[in-house]
Design an enzyme around this catalytic site. Structure first.
Site, PDB file in Angstrom:
ATOM      1  N   ASN A   7       0.851  -1.122   0.138  1.00 26.68           N
ATOM      2  CA  ASN A   7      -0.062  -0.088   0.026  1.00 26.68           C
ATOM      3  C   ASN A   7       0.964   1.139   0.132  1.00 26.68           C
ATOM      4  OD1 ASN A   7      -1.300   2.357   1.084  1.00 26.68           O
ATOM      5  ND2 ASN A   7      -3.092   1.097   1.730  1.00 26.68           N
ATOM      6  N   ASP A   9      -0.052   4.563   0.065  1.00 30.80           N
ATOM      7  CA  ASP A   9      -0.913   5.642   0.495  1.00 30.80           C
ATOM      8  C   ASP A   9       0.048   6.638   1.263  1.00 30.80           C
ATOM      9  OD1 ASP A   9      -3.209   4.431  -0.111  1.00 30.80           O
ATOM     10  OD2 ASP A   9      -3.912   4.260   1.720  1.00 30.80           O
ATOM     11  N   HIS A  10       0.916   6.060   1.926  1.00 32.86           N
ATOM     12  CA  HIS A  10       1.750   6.933   2.836  1.00 32.86           C
ATOM     13  C   HIS A  10       2.808   7.811   2.183  1.00 32.86           C
ATOM     14  CE1 HIS A  10      -0.683   6.412   6.057  1.00 32.86           C
ATOM     15  NE2 HIS A  10      -0.570   4.928   6.088  1.00 32.86           N
ATOM     16  N   ARG A  18       3.146  18.705   2.356  1.00 33.77           N
ATOM     17  CA  ARG A  18       3.669  19.836   1.969  1.00 33.77           C
ATOM     18  C   ARG A  18       2.798  20.321   0.718  1.00 33.77           C
ATOM     19  NH1 ARG A  18       8.986  21.444   3.416  1.00 33.77           N
ATOM     20  NH2 ARG A  18       8.830  21.260   5.816  1.00 33.77           N
ATOM     21  N   HIS A  43      -5.747   3.768  -1.834  1.00 30.86           N
ATOM     22  CA  HIS A  43      -6.936   4.032  -0.920  1.00 30.86           C
ATOM     23  C   HIS A  43      -7.485   5.378  -1.424  1.00 30.86           C
ATOM     24  CE1 HIS A  43      -9.705   4.370   2.928  1.00 30.86           C
ATOM     25  NE2 HIS A  43     -10.404   4.465   1.759  1.00 30.86           N
ATOM     26  N   ARG A  45      -9.503   8.014  -0.727  1.00 29.05           N
ATOM     27  CA  ARG A  45     -10.473   8.596   0.102  1.00 29.05           C
ATOM     28  C   ARG A  45     -11.458   9.759  -0.420  1.00 29.05           C
ATOM     29  NH1 ARG A  45     -10.377   7.828   5.668  1.00 29.05           N
ATOM     30  NH2 ARG A  45      -9.018   6.233   6.223  1.00 29.05           N
ATOM     31  N   ARG A  49      -7.216  12.913   1.322  1.00 30.44           N
ATOM     32  CA  ARG A  49      -6.179  13.229   2.089  1.00 30.44           C
ATOM     33  C   ARG A  49      -4.782  12.809   1.667  1.00 30.44           C
ATOM     34  NH1 ARG A  49      -7.627  10.201   7.484  1.00 30.44           N
ATOM     35  NH2 ARG A  49      -9.563  10.991   7.136  1.00 30.44           N
ATOM     36  N   HIS A  50      -4.654  11.825   0.864  1.00 25.79           N
ATOM     37  CA  HIS A  50      -3.519  11.169   0.636  1.00 25.79           C
ATOM     38  C   HIS A  50      -3.402  11.124  -1.114  1.00 25.79           C
ATOM     39  CE1 HIS A  50      -5.193   7.422   1.832  1.00 25.79           C
ATOM     40  NE2 HIS A  50      -4.918   7.333   2.815  1.00 25.79           N
ATOM     41  N   GLU A  70      -8.752   0.586  -3.024  1.00 29.62           N
ATOM     42  CA  GLU A  70      -9.496   0.423  -1.647  1.00 29.62           C
ATOM     43  C   GLU A  70     -10.523   1.682  -1.921  1.00 29.62           C
ATOM     44  OE1 GLU A  70      -7.278   0.490   1.925  1.00 29.62           O
ATOM     45  OE2 GLU A  70      -6.272  -1.201   1.523  1.00 29.62           O
ATOM     46  N   THR A 100      -6.816   6.638  10.279  1.00 29.80           N
ATOM     47  CA  THR A 100      -6.795   5.589   9.230  1.00 29.80           C
ATOM     48  C   THR A 100      -7.862   4.753   9.495  1.00 29.80           C
ATOM     49  OG1 THR A 100      -5.391   3.784   8.545  1.00 29.80           O
ATOM     50  CG2 THR A 100      -5.214   3.966  10.870  1.00 29.80           C
ATOM     51  N   THR A 101      -8.055   3.692   8.546  1.00 34.00           N
ATOM     52  CA  THR A 101      -9.285   2.723   8.681  1.00 34.00           C
ATOM     53  C   THR A 101      -9.214   2.117   9.987  1.00 34.00           C
ATOM     54  OG1 THR A 101      -8.923   2.565   6.446  1.00 34.00           O
ATOM     55  CG2 THR A 101     -10.426   1.177   7.444  1.00 34.00           C
ATOM     56  N   GLU A 151     -10.915  -9.358   3.040  1.00 32.84           N
ATOM     57  CA  GLU A 151      -9.709  -9.009   4.028  1.00 32.84           C
ATOM     58  C   GLU A 151      -9.973  -8.801   5.222  1.00 32.84           C
ATOM     59  OE1 GLU A 151      -7.578  -5.493   2.187  1.00 32.84           O
ATOM     60  OE2 GLU A 151      -6.417  -5.341   4.162  1.00 32.84           O
ATOM     61  N   HIS A 191      -3.806  -4.686   7.989  1.00 35.50           N
ATOM     62  CA  HIS A 191      -3.995  -3.336   8.533  1.00 35.50           C
ATOM     63  C   HIS A 191      -2.923  -3.707  10.043  1.00 35.50           C
ATOM     64  CE1 HIS A 191      -5.465   0.332  10.415  1.00 35.50           C
ATOM     65  NE2 HIS A 191      -5.675   0.477   9.349  1.00 35.50           N
ATOM     66  N   GLY A 192      -2.133  -2.493  10.178  1.00 35.80           N
ATOM     67  CA  GLY A 192      -1.087  -2.699  11.181  1.00 35.80           C
ATOM     68  C   GLY A 192      -0.141  -3.704  11.240  1.00 35.80           C
ATOM     69  N   GLY A 213       1.222  -1.318   4.563  1.00 38.50           N
ATOM     70  CA  GLY A 213       1.491   0.043   3.952  1.00 38.50           C
ATOM     71  C   GLY A 213       2.423   0.688   4.869  1.00 38.50           C
ATOM     72  N   HIS A 214       1.862   1.036   6.002  1.00 39.18           N
ATOM     73  CA  HIS A 214       2.626   1.924   6.981  1.00 39.18           C
ATOM     74  C   HIS A 214       4.174   1.475   7.383  1.00 39.18           C
ATOM     75  CE1 HIS A 214       3.421   4.308  10.627  1.00 39.18           C
ATOM     76  NE2 HIS A 214       2.817   5.199   9.941  1.00 39.18           N
TER      77      HIS A 214
END
Ligand code: PXP
Length: 239
Positions: A7, A9-10, A18, A43, A45, A49-50, A70, A100-101, A151, A191-192, A213-214
């Site tokens: 993922n 997204d980040h 920025r 994702h 959204r 936001r990202h 997503e 986050t979700t 998922e 997730h996580g 992802g993260h």
């Protein structure tokens, strides 16, 4: 062997901090694929936001493994999905307040419209996964609504604050994966998940793919995308 969907997204989160045009999530996707990613997840959204619309459209052109979108089950997102045609749509809950979700889509609450959303995507040749908590009721409903895959939300397990809670949360994931496989659903998990928690999935052959992802993007900031993806890929290969 289970796959790894990365993922990105980040990478977009960092760019949007920025409001500039770097780092580019599309470049991150290319690097992730070169490092062995089996899929790229983003994702889009409602609040953008990202990830931005431009990212999704470019990713569609560039991603060679598979693109997983997503999204919330809204009419706006449906229009985008039908246009972009990702290899998989994962339906997720969304609220503007969350960082986050925060949990799976509750199919008891969203019972009515979700079947129509799934059907509309599938009729256009797009398979559908639903992000749900590891609860038997949710899995049975995903099956009844005709989802191709689920998922499993692994966040409760990853964030558990004691060994007992972690063990209980993991037992639920195992039961959920086995039930979903019995119902002939594909099974992803995410997730996580990080470089430590992933090791707990050793031997759980029911999981087809991990969506991460993260932790990967965080490590990539320090050691580079290639190494961060390869290290996670190696851990998954060893499960
Ligand atoms: N799966 C779903 C459905 C998600 O919403 C997210 C977060 O965007 C992930 C997986 C990846 O979670 P993380 O970034 O914590 O690895």
């Amino acid at each position: 062997m289970a796959g790894l969907a990365v993922n990105i997204d980040h990478i977009a989160t960092l760019r949007e901090a920025r409001k500039v045009n770097y780092p580019d999530p599309v470049a991150a996707a290319v690097l992730a694929e070169l490092a062995g990613a089996d899929g790229i997840v983003c994702h889009l959204r409602e609040d953008r936001r990202h990830v931005q619309d431009r990212d999704v459209r470019l990713l569609r052109k560039v991603v060679q493994s598979k693109l997983i979108l997503e999204m919330a089950a809204t009419s706006e997102m449906m229009g985008i999905a039908l246009d972009v045609r990702p290899e998989l749509v994962t339906l997720v809950p969304e609220s503007r307040e969350e960082v986050t979700t925060e949990g799976g889509l509750d199919l008891i609450v969203h019972n009515k419209s979700i079947g129509e959303t799934i059907g509309a995507l599938q009729n256009n040749g797009i398979p559908v996964s639903i992000f749900i908590d590891p609860e038997p009721e949710q899995i049975k409903l995903a099956h009844q609504h005709g989802a191709d895959m689920i998922e499993i939300h692994t966040g409760i397990f990853c964030e558990a604050t004691s060994a007992t809670k972690r063990k209980q949360a993991f037992a639920k994931i195992v039961d959920a994966a086995k039930l979903a496989k019995k119902l002939k659903l594909g099974v992803n998990a995410g997730h996580g998940l990080c470089y430590t928690t992933i090791k707990s999935f050793n031997g759980l052959s029911e999981i087809d793919e991990y969506s991460i992802g993260h932790s990967i993007i965080s490590r990539a900031a320090l050691v580079g995308m290639d190494r961060a993806v390869r290290e996670m890929h190696d851990l998954i290969k060893a499960l």
